[in-house]
Design an enzyme around this catalytic site. Structure first.
Site, PDB file in Angstrom:
ATOM      1  N   HIS A  18      34.568 -28.037  82.211  1.00 52.47           N
ATOM      2  CA  HIS A  18      33.916 -28.310  83.494  1.00 52.47           C
ATOM      3  C   HIS A  18      32.444 -28.669  83.292  1.00 52.47           C
ATOM      4  O   HIS A  18      31.974 -29.703  83.784  1.00 52.47           O
ATOM      5  CB  HIS A  18      34.031 -27.085  84.401  1.00 52.47           C
ATOM      6  CG  HIS A  18      33.428 -27.289  85.756  1.00 52.47           C
ATOM      7  ND1 HIS A  18      34.156 -27.730  86.832  1.00 52.47           N
ATOM      8  CD2 HIS A  18      32.152 -27.127  86.205  1.00 52.47           C
ATOM      9  CE1 HIS A  18      33.365 -27.837  87.888  1.00 52.47           C
ATOM     10  NE2 HIS A  18      32.143 -27.475  87.538  1.00 52.47           N
ATOM     11  N   GLU A  19      31.741 -27.821  82.560  1.00 48.97           N
ATOM     12  CA  GLU A  19      30.313 -28.058  82.353  1.00 48.97           C
ATOM     13  C   GLU A  19      30.068 -29.264  81.449  1.00 48.97           C
ATOM     14  O   GLU A  19      29.074 -29.977  81.603  1.00 48.97           O
ATOM     15  CB  GLU A  19      29.648 -26.806  81.762  1.00 48.97           C
ATOM     16  CG  GLU A  19      29.707 -25.590  82.664  1.00 48.97           C
ATOM     17  CD  GLU A  19      29.109 -25.847  84.040  1.00 48.97           C
ATOM     18  OE1 GLU A  19      28.152 -26.641  84.136  1.00 48.97           O
ATOM     19  OE2 GLU A  19      29.606 -25.266  85.018  1.00 48.97           O
ATOM     20  N   HIS A  22      29.803 -32.378  83.587  1.00 48.05           N
ATOM     21  CA  HIS A  22      28.452 -32.573  84.121  1.00 48.05           C
ATOM     22  C   HIS A  22      27.506 -33.068  83.024  1.00 48.05           C
ATOM     23  O   HIS A  22      26.718 -33.998  83.220  1.00 48.05           O
ATOM     24  CB  HIS A  22      27.907 -31.264  84.689  1.00 48.05           C
ATOM     25  CG  HIS A  22      28.647 -30.745  85.878  1.00 48.05           C
ATOM     26  ND1 HIS A  22      28.939 -31.529  86.973  1.00 48.05           N
ATOM     27  CD2 HIS A  22      29.143 -29.505  86.162  1.00 48.05           C
ATOM     28  CE1 HIS A  22      29.591 -30.800  87.878  1.00 48.05           C
ATOM     29  NE2 HIS A  22      29.725 -29.574  87.396  1.00 48.05           N
TER      30      HIS A  22
END
Length: 345
Positions: A18-19, A22
């Site tokens: 997820h990170e 980003h």
């Protein structure tokens, strides 16, 4: 111990993907990333490469990417808030998108190894399918003139039609042939059967990836349907927090690696969908503010937006605490900890 280790690995993987979504989109957009952190709390490991500091922290319940100018005004042209709204929206949505891509990958790994059930069949001698004229290798194309796309769909339709005559269209050597088949029923369940088995395809990269995409969309749809039913009161509200998910992951690990990968994919899809909800502090909430900025032609006051996200974050933390206590009560965690302590003595 198995539950603890597998849970840390699974949740660490989910947070990382997820990170990383980003992070990599920010890097590709030439946004200055000051910090990439896996977990919260005290740091275990810190590495600095060029302009970015990388952290591994003690509590594996999340993570974050800290970008220049994300929460404050700056004149740095590489700052997050100085980039066009569409670029910032891409950075925000890249996290949930990576969760869906991870689910596709995990489901593809499962199907590549264990095989994919196809709509091609083998028939059991003496059963209704063979008696009607269906042969080994036939591909079921439609049932009652409605096209079917998967083995699960075939099973679902036939199971709900015991002791009925159904029309099955098969594809054989490029030709479509229709048969009238009288279904039978399993003695115990009374589910409809016609005496066919699926042909399983193993080690097909293209089919496995296709299955991963299809299954991810299907699971996402089922989650949203279930959520809508809970909102309308047609289904029981049952929310599982971190402790409950740890327990689920631990039980899956005892069954086998494929069950563990499936649970990880399921949690990853849930995480991706949850982050897309238009709730302040979540990626979906931030995307809504960016969409409003695009529609208005000017940015929203940063302090007001920050306050709304702070309130949203506080409410999410309150909800997490409530769910945490619910998990502790249902799992009788205090007694489990006492038993673990006694074993350690």
């Amino acid at each position: 111990m198995l539950t603890l280790v597998t849970s840390i690995i699974v949740f660490g993987m989910l947070v990382f993907f997820h990170e990383f979504g980003h992070f990599i989109f920010a890097k590709l957009s030439d946004i200055k990333v000051n910090e990439f952190s896996l977990g919260f709390g005290p740091q275990i490991l810190k590495i600095k490469l060029k302009e970015t500091e990388y952290f591994i922290r003690a509590l594996p319940f999340g993570g974050y990417v800290k970008m220049e100018g994300e929460d404050s005004k700056t004149t740095d042209p590489r700052a997050f808030n100085n980039k066009p709204a569409l670029v910032r929206m891409g950075v925000v949505l890249a996290g949930p998108i990576m969760n869906f891509l991870l689910a596709v990958l995990l489901l593809a790994i499962i199907s590549f190894s264990s095989g994919i059930a196809t709509t091609s069949v083998t028939v059991i001698p003496g059963e209704p399918a063979e008696q009607a004229g269906i042969r080994n290798g036939d591909q079921i194309y439609a049932i009652n003139n409605e096209k079917v796309n998967s083995w699960d769909e075939i099973v679902d339709i036939i199971s709900n039609k015991p002791y009925e005559e159904i029309n099955i269209t098969v594809l054989r050597n490029g030709d479509f042939i229709s048969y009238k088949v009288n279904t039978a029923a399993e003695p115990q369940t009374q589910r409809g059967i016609i005496g066919i088995k699926t042909v399983v395809v193993k080690h097909s990269l293209s089919k496995s990836l296709g299955f991963g995409v299809e299954k991810t969309f299907w699971i996402s749809k089922m989650i949203l349907v279930g959520l809508s039913q809970m909102i309308t009161g047609n289904a029981k509200v049952d929310v599982v927090g971190p402790v409950g998910m740890f327990q689920i992951v631990g039980e899956a690990a005892k069954v086998g690696i494929f069950q563990l990968l499936y649970i990880a994919a399921l949690i990853s899809i849930n995480l991706g969908l949850f982050n897309l909800f238009p709730i302040p502090a979540l990626d979906g909430g931030r995307a809504i503010f960016l969409l409003l900025e695009l529609l208005r032609g000017k940015s929203i006051d940063q302090e007001k937006e920050g306050l709304i996200h702070f309130i949203g974050f506080a409410l999410l933390m309150f909800l997490m605490i409530v769910v945490l206590f619910k998990d502790i009560k249902e799992l009788d965690l205090i007694n489990l900890m006492k038993q673990f302590w006694l074993k350690m003595q």
